[in-house]
Enzyme design. Structure first.
Site: not given
Ligand code: PBG
Length: 324
Positions: A195, A205, A233, A248, A274
């Site tokens: 991630k 967010r 990881e 991700k 997103s």
């Molecule tokens: C929470 C989380 C996030 C996303 C999924 N779980 C945001 C972040 O880590 O700041 C992002 C998902 C998206 O942008 O669609 N930790």
């Protein structure tokens, strides 16, 4: 000319016959945003077509998706500021609306696959995925305890897959042990393995109002410059008992998806996040590109790179397209 590759593209039938990658609605997992209360539905400004729902309306949405062939959902809570605190205590409160809703949703749709997110950010007054000390440091080992309680509470609600998205070290093993000790050896873990500290999470967010109150997430999420770090990881997640490895974001990290696909036997998931959704929607709205075609091409690329599971806000629209 002895070789003419165009011969294999000369008709629709041949093109279809030679297609290496095929998308199916069963590849998709649809992320959903849950609101407290009843009869509530609000569109996410930066994600046109994506809504936050209260439980009653979310049940309807899930039902609609199931009829389209989408049967996997990742559910995130929208937490009111008054419920947030330093230790994200609502995250492991079984009476908190999110946890209660999970068991209602599972009861209503036992055949659906429900995933939940394990990270402190939606519930934390600091907006970080881990516990923050007085100097603004994100504490690793102290956070594990909270993540464990959160995961266990979600497992008790009957969810199928736990999705640690926090990027703390050692969390997969910690959660796996705790689940097993409590009789949840059949609850799966989809680890957010690679991630990245990405600007593509902006609209998410907004959706949850969960942006960090200070600083950024670079001491726990990965540096976008790095590919080899994903191997470190992934090795850990595999050893620690993860059932899926996730990458991700997806589109800007197709090389990482391919790297994990080529080196690990666990199923690979990718989160088409997103920002990746919003960009396509925005350009489509401007008339700058054909949003439907770009959507299908993006999803196809993610699968071609090696992801078997695709978490995507396009799930419903893509399902309409595939069912046509
Ligand atoms: C929470 C989380 C996030 C996303 C999924 N779980 C945001 C972040 O880590 O700041 C992002 C998902 C998206 O942008 O669609 N930790």
């Amino acid at each position: 000319m002895l070789k003419r590759p165009r011969r294999n593209r000369k008709s629709a039938v041949i093109r279809k016959m030679l297609e290496e990658t095929k998308l199916s609605t069963s590849d998709f997992m649809f992320p959903l945003f849950l609101l407290e209360g009843k009869k509530k539905k609000s569109e996410v400004n930066s994600m046109p077509g994506i809504f936050r729902y209260s439980t009653d309306l979310m049940l309807k949405e899930i039902d609609e998706c199931m009829n389209l062939g989408i049967r996997a959902f990742d559910i995130f809570p929208v937490v009111d500021e008054i419920h947030k605190d330093k230790t994200a205590s609502k995250s492991y409160d079984p009476d908190f609306f999110y946890n209660e809703s999970l068991s209602i949703i599972k009861e209503e749709f036992p055949e659906a696959c429900i995933m939940t997110d394990v990270a402190m950010d939606p519930y934390s007054s600091d907006g970080h995925d881990g516990l923050v000390d007085e100097n603004g440091n994100i504490l690793n080992d102290e956070t594990l305890e909270i993540l464990g309680s959160m995961a266990l509470t979600q497992a008790e609600m009957g969810v199928d897959i736990i999705g640690p998205s926090d990027m703390m070290d050692g969390r997969v093993e910690y959660i796996r042990d705790l689940l097993d000790e409590n009789g949840f050896e059949n609850t799966s873990i989809m680890s957010y393995t690679a991630k990245y500290a990405s600007a593509f999470y902006g609209p998410f967010r907004d959706a949850l109002d969960s942006a960090p109150k200070f600083g950024d997430k670079k001491t726990y999420q990965m540096n976008p410059a790095n590919q080899r770090e994903a191997i470190i990881e992934a090795d850990l997640d595999e050893e620690e008992g993860a059932d899926f490895l996730m990458v991700k974001p997806a589109l800007a990290y197709l090389d990482v998806i391919k790297l994990l696909k080529d080196n690990y036997d666990l199923p690979i998931a990718a989160y088409n996040v997103s920002g990746e959704y919003s960009m396509v929607k925005a350009a489509g709205k401007m008339g700058w590109l054909d949003a439907d075609k770009v959507m299908m091409e993006s999803l196809l690329s993610i699968k071609r790179a090696g992801a078997k599971v695709i978490l995507t806000y396009f799930a419903k629209e893509a399902a309409y397209y595939l069912n046509k």
